[in-house]
Enzyme design. Structure first.
Site, PDB file in Angstrom:
ATOM      1  N   TYR A  54       0.856  -1.198   0.000  1.00 57.11           N
ATOM      2  CA  TYR A  54       0.000   0.000   0.000  1.00 57.11           C
ATOM      3  C   TYR A  54       0.882   1.234   0.000  1.00 57.11           C
ATOM      4  O   TYR A  54       1.839   1.315   0.769  1.00 57.11           O
ATOM      5  CB  TYR A  54      -0.903   0.021   1.247  1.00 57.11           C
ATOM      6  CG  TYR A  54      -2.366   0.047   0.862  1.00 57.11           C
ATOM      7  CD1 TYR A  54      -2.880   1.148   0.168  1.00 57.11           C
ATOM      8  CD2 TYR A  54      -3.204  -1.019   1.142  1.00 57.11           C
ATOM      9  CE1 TYR A  54      -4.210   1.157  -0.221  1.00 57.11           C
ATOM     10  CE2 TYR A  54      -4.535  -1.003   0.747  1.00 57.11           C
ATOM     11  CZ  TYR A  54      -5.030   0.088   0.061  1.00 57.11           C
ATOM     12  OH  TYR A  54      -6.336   0.101  -0.330  1.00 57.11           O
ATOM     13  N   GLU A  83      -0.441   4.832  -0.511  1.00 55.31           N
ATOM     14  CA  GLU A  83      -1.226   6.064  -0.735  1.00 55.31           C
ATOM     15  C   GLU A  83      -0.329   7.282  -0.586  1.00 55.31           C
ATOM     16  O   GLU A  83       0.478   7.359   0.343  1.00 55.31           O
ATOM     17  CB  GLU A  83      -2.372   6.150   0.275  1.00 55.31           C
ATOM     18  CG  GLU A  83      -3.561   5.305  -0.116  1.00 55.31           C
ATOM     19  CD  GLU A  83      -4.707   5.412   0.893  1.00 55.31           C
ATOM     20  OE1 GLU A  83      -4.506   5.999   1.970  1.00 55.31           O
ATOM     21  OE2 GLU A  83      -5.792   4.899   0.579  1.00 55.31           O
ATOM     22  N   ASP A 117      -5.893  13.811 -25.305  1.00 57.56           N
ATOM     23  CA  ASP A 117      -5.955  12.406 -24.908  1.00 57.56           C
ATOM     24  C   ASP A 117      -5.317  11.596 -26.039  1.00 57.56           C
ATOM     25  O   ASP A 117      -5.933  11.370 -27.074  1.00 57.56           O
ATOM     26  CB  ASP A 117      -7.420  12.013 -24.688  1.00 57.56           C
ATOM     27  CG  ASP A 117      -7.589  10.537 -24.343  1.00 57.56           C
ATOM     28  OD1 ASP A 117      -6.594   9.787 -24.414  1.00 57.56           O
ATOM     29  OD2 ASP A 117      -8.726  10.144 -24.013  1.00 57.56           O
ATOM     30  N   THR A 125      -3.466   6.189 -22.168  1.00 59.86           N
ATOM     31  CA  THR A 125      -3.310   4.845 -21.630  1.00 59.86           C
ATOM     32  C   THR A 125      -1.869   4.455 -21.919  1.00 59.86           C
ATOM     33  O   THR A 125      -1.189   5.075 -22.729  1.00 59.86           O
ATOM     34  CB  THR A 125      -4.228   3.828 -22.340  1.00 59.86           C
ATOM     35  OG1 THR A 125      -3.900   3.835 -23.734  1.00 59.86           O
ATOM     36  CG2 THR A 125      -5.694   4.188 -22.186  1.00 59.86           C
ATOM     37  N   LYS A 157      -1.869   0.641 -25.206  1.00 57.28           N
ATOM     38  CA  LYS A 157      -2.244   0.520 -26.630  1.00 57.28           C
ATOM     39  C   LYS A 157      -0.954   0.528 -27.449  1.00 57.28           C
ATOM     40  O   LYS A 157      -0.138  -0.357 -27.251  1.00 57.28           O
ATOM     41  CB  LYS A 157      -3.245   1.609 -26.971  1.00 57.28           C
ATOM     42  CG  LYS A 157      -4.550   1.403 -26.170  1.00 57.28           C
ATOM     43  CD  LYS A 157      -5.617   2.445 -26.392  1.00 57.28           C
ATOM     44  CE  LYS A 157      -6.817   2.159 -25.491  1.00 57.28           C
ATOM     45  NZ  LYS A 157      -7.816   3.248 -25.543  1.00 57.28           N
ATOM     46  N   ARG A 193      -1.744  -2.339 -18.541  1.00 54.30           N
ATOM     47  CA  ARG A 193      -3.019  -1.627 -18.602  1.00 54.30           C
ATOM     48  C   ARG A 193      -3.006  -0.552 -17.525  1.00 54.30           C
ATOM     49  O   ARG A 193      -3.049  -0.852 -16.332  1.00 54.30           O
ATOM     50  CB  ARG A 193      -4.198  -2.570 -18.336  1.00 54.30           C
ATOM     51  CG  ARG A 193      -4.246  -3.805 -19.189  1.00 54.30           C
ATOM     52  CD  ARG A 193      -5.620  -4.430 -19.139  1.00 54.30           C
ATOM     53  NE  ARG A 193      -6.513  -3.676 -19.983  1.00 54.30           N
ATOM     54  CZ  ARG A 193      -6.554  -3.775 -21.312  1.00 54.30           C
ATOM     55  NH1 ARG A 193      -5.770  -4.620 -21.944  1.00 54.30           N
ATOM     56  NH2 ARG A 193      -7.380  -3.037 -22.001  1.00 54.30           N
TER      57      ARG A 193
END
Ligand SMILES: *Cc1c(COP(=O)(O)O)cnc(C)c1O
Length: 411
Positions: A51, A53, A197, A223, A226, A232
């Site tokens: 974790y 954060e 984008d 992203t 691609k 991903r």
């Protein structure tokens, strides 16, 4: 795999079958690719247990000193690769990156001008069914009816009418180069911010085979899975002045803990994208796409906008008396995977659209070149001319399988 086989044979068998499917088919889905074993290894690593954060050096958990270094590498490599001031590498996906960018750049209810979903835009660019369309007041520009390309004069005219707080450039189904400098000058004229984008074309931008939006946009989202060929995930690049707002829009604004295994995999992907072999791959992606477009259009298939400059082709199946659903199914039976797609000004419904979208990233990553793509183009034409001829399609299926055997899906 062995541990999955022991613990969960059902899922182990599914993974084996999916790998076989990927190996045995010609995948022409424009938004997909195959990752390297190094990217795969980072994703399957124990970094998933952590974790973290917050951001490097400012975490809300102890024990982050090692994963901090992974995130530092990912951020600095992203900045180096794309020439950006700042990178946020925590957005879980492209859509999450866009939602964070909107919330950093504008306020609920603000007018936004983006590309029409039916003309190649993305759901997260203000579709009615998307959270983005509910929170902000999206208006959409079409492509030109004449040449099916973005018409900056029309965008400018709409920008003056709408007075958007934000203009969004970038698409999911647009086969041409986008003029980011042109969008910048329109944004400046109407006092709007500009977000680009580049989800589909990020790999081409990284390799220099598509102009970069980074110098022109306030914020660039993408992203990484691609054409960029990474895990991903999402990535946000921005100018210095947006750094704080972007980071807090991602965390705590819209997400909790980052996926540190995915952050590390992004770092691996960015390093790979700096190599000569990645640049060769990206050049070949476009070369294959152009070649495939020429074969298909010589065979009587009309290409939206008349051709392609990037990794994708949008084909108008009306030129062969077909619809997208029928073409997708017939090609699928032949082992050639594409997706049906709306074309600009499509009179047909979305479930039976007039077009299909074809992309070359995956086959290029597998090492297929001009000779193979030419053969693939011929096979596509043969299927589209005989979509009901089961014998012929089975014959093509066998040829596809044989061709695929020579090209690995692990790189
Ligand atoms: C694919 C895509 C996205 C969304 O990516 P997800 O990771 O599926 O959320 C966003 N914008 C554009 C233009 C895309 O093509």
């Amino acid at each position: 795999m062995t541990s999955i086989q022991q613990t969960d044979p059902e899922i182990a068998a599914i993974i084996v079958r999916e790998e076989a499917r990927q190996k045995g088919e010609v995948n022409l889905i424009a938004s997909e690719n195959i990752v390297s074993d190094a990217v795969l290894a980072a994703q399957g690593s124990v970094l998933t247990n952590k974790y973290a954060e917050g951001y490097p050096g400012r975490r809300y958990y102890g024990g982050c000193e090692v994963v901090d270094e992974a995130e530092e590498h990912a951020r600095s490599r992203a900045c180096e690769l794309f020439g950006a001031d700042h990178a946020n590498v925590q957005a879980h996906s492209g859509t999450q990156a866009n939602i964070a960018a909107y919330s950093a750049l504008i306020s609920p209810g603000d007018p936004v001008l983006a590309m029409d979903l039916a003309h190649g835009g993305h759901l997260s660019h203000g579709a009615k069914v998307s959270l983005t369309g509910k929170i902000y007041n999206f208006h959409h520009y079409p492509v030109s009816q004449q040449d099916e390309m973005i018409d900056l004069d029309l965008v400018r005219k709409m920008a003056h009418e709408v007075s958007p707080a934000l203009i969004v450039a970038g698409a999911s189904a647009y086969p041409r180069i986008i003029d980011f400098a042109g969008f910048r000058s329109i944004a400046d004229e109407v006092g709007a911010r500009l977000m680009v984008d580049m989800a589909h074309i990020a790999g081409l931008v990284a390799a220099g085979v598509h102009p970069s939006p980074v110098a022109h946009a306030d914020v660039v989202t993408t992203t990484t899975h691609k054409t960029l060929r990474g895990p991903r995930s999402g990535l946000i690049l921005c100018r210095k002045k947006w750094r704080k707002k972007i980071d807090s829009a991602v965390f705590p604004g819209g997400q909790g803990g980052p996926l540190m295994h995915q952050v590390a995999a992004r770092a691996v992907c960015f390093r790979e994208a700096m190599t000569d072999s990645f640049r060769d791959y990206a050049r070949q992606v476009v070369e294959n796409s152009v070649q495939l477009g020429e074969i298909l259009s010589a065979g009587g298939l009309r290409l939206v906008s008349g051709g392609t400059d990037n990794h994708m082709i949008l084909a108008d199946l009306r030129s062969m008396d077909l619809t997208g659903d029928i073409a997708e199914a017939a090609l699928g039976r032949a082992g050639i995977v594409v997706n049906m797609n709306m074309i600009p000004y499509d009179p047909a419904p979305p479930r039976r659209p007039s077009g299909m979208r074809i992309g070359t990233p995956t086959v290029t990553s597998r090492g297929m070149g001009t000779a193979e793509i030419t053969r693939i183009g011929e096979m596509i034409l043969e299927v589209l001319r005989n979509p009901q001829d089961q014998n012929r399609i089975e014959g093509i299926r066998a040829q596809v399988r044989e061709m695929c055997e020579q090209f690995p899906t692990r790189i």
